[in-house]
Design a protein around this motif. Sequence first.
Motif, PDB file in Angstrom:
ATOM      1  N   LYS A  91      -6.956  15.165   7.642  1.00  0.00           N
ATOM      2  CA  LYS A  91      -8.342  15.370   8.042  1.00  0.00           C
ATOM      3  C   LYS A  91      -9.309  15.169   6.867  1.00  0.00           C
ATOM      4  CE  LYS A  91     -11.378  19.124   9.552  1.00  0.00           C
ATOM      5  NZ  LYS A  91     -11.453  20.486  10.067  1.00  0.00           N
ATOM      6  N   SER A 100      -8.985  13.624   3.856  1.00  0.00           N
ATOM      7  CA  SER A 100      -8.810  12.535   2.905  1.00  0.00           C
ATOM      8  C   SER A 100      -8.380  13.121   1.552  1.00  0.00           C
ATOM      9  CB  SER A 100     -10.110  11.732   2.813  1.00  0.00           C
ATOM     10  OG  SER A 100      -9.975  10.648   1.954  1.00  0.00           O
ATOM     11  N   SER A 101      -9.113  12.794   0.478  1.00  0.00           N
ATOM     12  CA  SER A 101      -8.769  13.307  -0.861  1.00  0.00           C
ATOM     13  C   SER A 101      -9.835  14.299  -1.313  1.00  0.00           C
ATOM     14  CB  SER A 101      -8.672  12.141  -1.834  1.00  0.00           C
ATOM     15  OG  SER A 101      -9.820  11.304  -1.707  1.00  0.00           O
ATOM     16  N   GLU A 102     -10.287  15.152  -0.409  1.00  0.00           N
ATOM     17  CA  GLU A 102     -11.424  16.044  -0.651  1.00  0.00           C
ATOM     18  C   GLU A 102     -11.357  16.843  -1.953  1.00  0.00           C
ATOM     19  OE1 GLU A 102     -13.404  18.410   2.656  1.00  0.00           O
ATOM     20  OE2 GLU A 102     -12.319  20.005   1.617  1.00  0.00           O
ATOM     21  N   ASP A 156     -12.031  14.583  -4.767  1.00  0.00           N
ATOM     22  CA  ASP A 156     -13.405  14.082  -4.619  1.00  0.00           C
ATOM     23  C   ASP A 156     -14.405  15.073  -5.221  1.00  0.00           C
ATOM     24  OD1 ASP A 156     -12.320  12.000  -3.238  1.00  0.00           O
ATOM     25  OD2 ASP A 156     -13.255  12.456  -1.306  1.00  0.00           O
ATOM     26  N   THR A 175      -8.897  10.094  -6.043  1.00  0.00           N
ATOM     27  CA  THR A 175      -9.936  10.208  -5.010  1.00  0.00           C
ATOM     28  C   THR A 175      -9.724   9.205  -3.875  1.00  0.00           C
ATOM     29  OG1 THR A 175     -11.469   8.714  -6.144  1.00  0.00           O
ATOM     30  CG2 THR A 175     -11.642  11.062  -6.679  1.00  0.00           C
ATOM     31  N   LEU A 176      -8.473   8.899  -3.589  1.00  0.00           N
ATOM     32  CA  LEU A 176      -8.102   8.062  -2.447  1.00  0.00           C
ATOM     33  C   LEU A 176      -6.903   8.730  -1.777  1.00  0.00           C
ATOM     34  CD1 LEU A 176      -8.162   4.602  -4.234  1.00  0.00           C
ATOM     35  CD2 LEU A 176      -9.708   5.262  -2.404  1.00  0.00           C
ATOM     36  N   PRO A 177      -6.921   8.854  -0.439  1.00  0.00           N
ATOM     37  CA  PRO A 177      -5.832   9.597   0.202  1.00  0.00           C
ATOM     38  C   PRO A 177      -4.468   8.919   0.066  1.00  0.00           C
ATOM     39  CG  PRO A 177      -7.211   8.501   1.839  1.00  0.00           C
ATOM     40  CD  PRO A 177      -7.910   8.362   0.514  1.00  0.00           C
ATOM     41  N   ASN A 178      -4.464   7.570  -0.012  1.00  0.00           N
ATOM     42  CA  ASN A 178      -3.177   6.860  -0.031  1.00  0.00           C
ATOM     43  C   ASN A 178      -2.461   6.915  -1.377  1.00  0.00           C
ATOM     44  OD1 ASN A 178      -5.407   5.017  -0.835  1.00  0.00           O
ATOM     45  ND2 ASN A 178      -3.700   3.674  -1.314  1.00  0.00           N
ATOM     46  N   PHE A 184      -4.021   7.210   7.868  1.00  0.00           N
ATOM     47  CA  PHE A 184      -5.055   7.417   8.881  1.00  0.00           C
ATOM     48  C   PHE A 184      -5.770   8.741   8.620  1.00  0.00           C
ATOM     49  CE2 PHE A 184      -1.778   4.832  10.954  1.00  0.00           C
ATOM     50  CZ  PHE A 184      -2.532   3.812  11.506  1.00  0.00           C
ATOM     51  N   ILE A 185      -7.025   8.805   9.064  1.00  0.00           N
ATOM     52  CA  ILE A 185      -7.796  10.050   8.920  1.00  0.00           C
ATOM     53  C   ILE A 185      -8.307  10.443  10.303  1.00  0.00           C
ATOM     54  CG2 ILE A 185      -9.777  11.157   7.782  1.00  0.00           C
ATOM     55  CD1 ILE A 185      -8.123  10.024   5.610  1.00  0.00           C
ATOM     56  N   ALA A 186      -8.253  11.715  10.627  1.00  0.00           N
ATOM     57  CA  ALA A 186      -8.798  12.179  11.903  1.00  0.00           C
ATOM     58  C   ALA A 186      -9.102  13.662  11.833  1.00  0.00           C
ATOM     59  CB  ALA A 186      -7.819  11.921  13.027  1.00  0.00           C
TER      60      ALA A 186
END
Lengths: 197, 378, 83
Positions: A84, A86-88, A91, A110-113, A132-134
């Motif tokens: 949900k 990402s890389s909060e 960030d 600072t990137l989720p992958n 994926f993000i949701a």
Amino acid sequence: MRKEFYITASVKIKNNEIFKNDRSIFKVNRGLSIQDFLKEAYQFLDLSYAKFHKMDVLCKLGIIATTVLKEDYSSDTALVFQNKSSSEVSDFQHQEKLNDFPSPANFVYTLPNIVMGEISIKHQLQSENAFFIAEEFQPQIIVSHTESLLKNNKASTTICGWLEANLNDYYVFLNYIEPQGEVVFSAPTLLENYIHE
Amino acid sequence: MRKVYLGNHQIISPLGFTSLQNLESVSQGISAIKKHKSSHVGEYYAGHISTNLLDEAFLELGKVEEYTKLEKMMILAVAEVLQQHSEISKDKIAFIIATTKGNIDTLSEENLFSKEKAKLPALAKTLQEFFNLKETPIIVSNACISGGLGVSVAKKMIENESYDHAIVVGGDLVSEFTLTGFNSFQALAKEICKPFSKDRTGINIGEAAAALWVTSVKPKIDAVQIIGEATANDANHISGPSRTGEGLYISIQNAVREADIESHEIDFISAHGTATIFNDEMEAIAFNRAGLKNTPLNSLKAYYGHTLGVSALLELIFTQESLLQNKVFKSLGFKEKGTTKALNVITKTEEKPLNITLKTASGFGGCNFAMLLKKETV
Amino acid sequence: MSNLRVELKEKIIEQLNLEDLSVEDIQNDDLLFGDEIGLDSIDALELIVLLEKDYGIKLTDPAEGKEVFKSIETLAQFIESKQ
């Protein structure tokens, strides 16, 4: 014809406790900070992987989860993750340092992958990745993407699921998917296991 | 398995707010990259979209003050693409968003919007509400391959008959957030970048949005099919490109295998070409290993800068148009061979018969992407 | 004089999260990017930030960095030469 795939292992990390195939294997006091929990889990798993200490929370969770999930992996194991926030966490750390001295080591995270990169390095996986993000877990997209990779021989097995870390909490639910097994890989099953306490 | 085709598209960039304007500008060798100043990194070179021009264009769609810059860019791109498919119920269209950082500029204190906007699901919700979609759009955030991967996700959903059509929209901004990050990496060039050239000194970043229609219905004219695609991780380093080009090489091999072609059948490569020393070198090694050292190749980074999560989508659209127009665009900024392995870098925009083309991209986290397109003549 | 070397070791351990190492584990002549300490390209960028932040020295030439960051000793000598 519809080809079926199977969930042969799962790992869940929540409330400072690690579950493998629904069995608790490690637990610390819920009052402990996530960093302390991760450090103790690292020692418990006897990881001796110096890079671990440089990682952000999301990556640490990913390394611990995939280490628990299975002992070793074939190099064409795909990673299909969702979360949900990402890389909060990273960030916000980077944002705080904008006026000071931004840290390149922090910026990378600072990137989720990036967690898929760290997992790939740790387990030597040179295969498919999709992050994926949701707002909420979408098992149907995870299942449809994973099945497509396996059916079309883009990967032989897949680690898939939910890997979330935000400023307040975290929740990890990863599954190992193979062509043989007993529990059929489907969106309803995945959702049920995700919610299951 | 059913075939998947690319359809109409729209590009919103500093070079124009239609795909046509963008194609014309690039044909003329115009670069969007200009010198700017930032309180954090000083002078820098990047491609910025004019806020005034954007608001002007957005006026007919909605209230300019209610949407962030990125939202306006993305909505403009999507609206145009959807307009040509008004006969199809929107519930039958998969909606895919590709971005690395979304509304990351809203984390700044100077930004008037709520920090909540920085959360990627909030961006999806804004687009969902604007276009009145029943289902929440799917978000792909996979570093600099996001835009390409978004199209791969669409292809898979159409192949397995979850949907007949999809719209993939990508977008990213030039923000202080990313500027300071790349600056801390000492990766920003103090000039317009020079992909694959010996005198290259680093990247520029740029902002853009693009939307692309992906469908199971073969277009009557101008049919371009996705014949293969793959991603592969280097499993080497989270920020440094692989010294052997392993992941990029594997992704190309897997895409070629799915397409069931030989690598020598590839007529043109739209490369990533960020203009950092190590990235371009890595690509040269991977293309050589894949038997593509003589295949004409370009990078569009000197036109737009690196538009991060949308770059692979934007460049895929150009690859599609190259096929349809039998035209290759010169790799702006290239002077002299600058990689240890040879490459056939395109130095002149010209007509060239094309049948099969390859788009590649690579990003942080060691991710790599390859997609093969084929023109289907009637 | 050796205070700077100890200080650098402490800073590097903290800044680069070298949790498994202590000041005693790092010798002044150990290769920071070799097998002994095992730093990588991101660590090198962090060291550039550390130099600027804590010692006010701006390093822009990557080739220079390679020599400067060879060991604690070369790093300390570089800082001393700039002060």
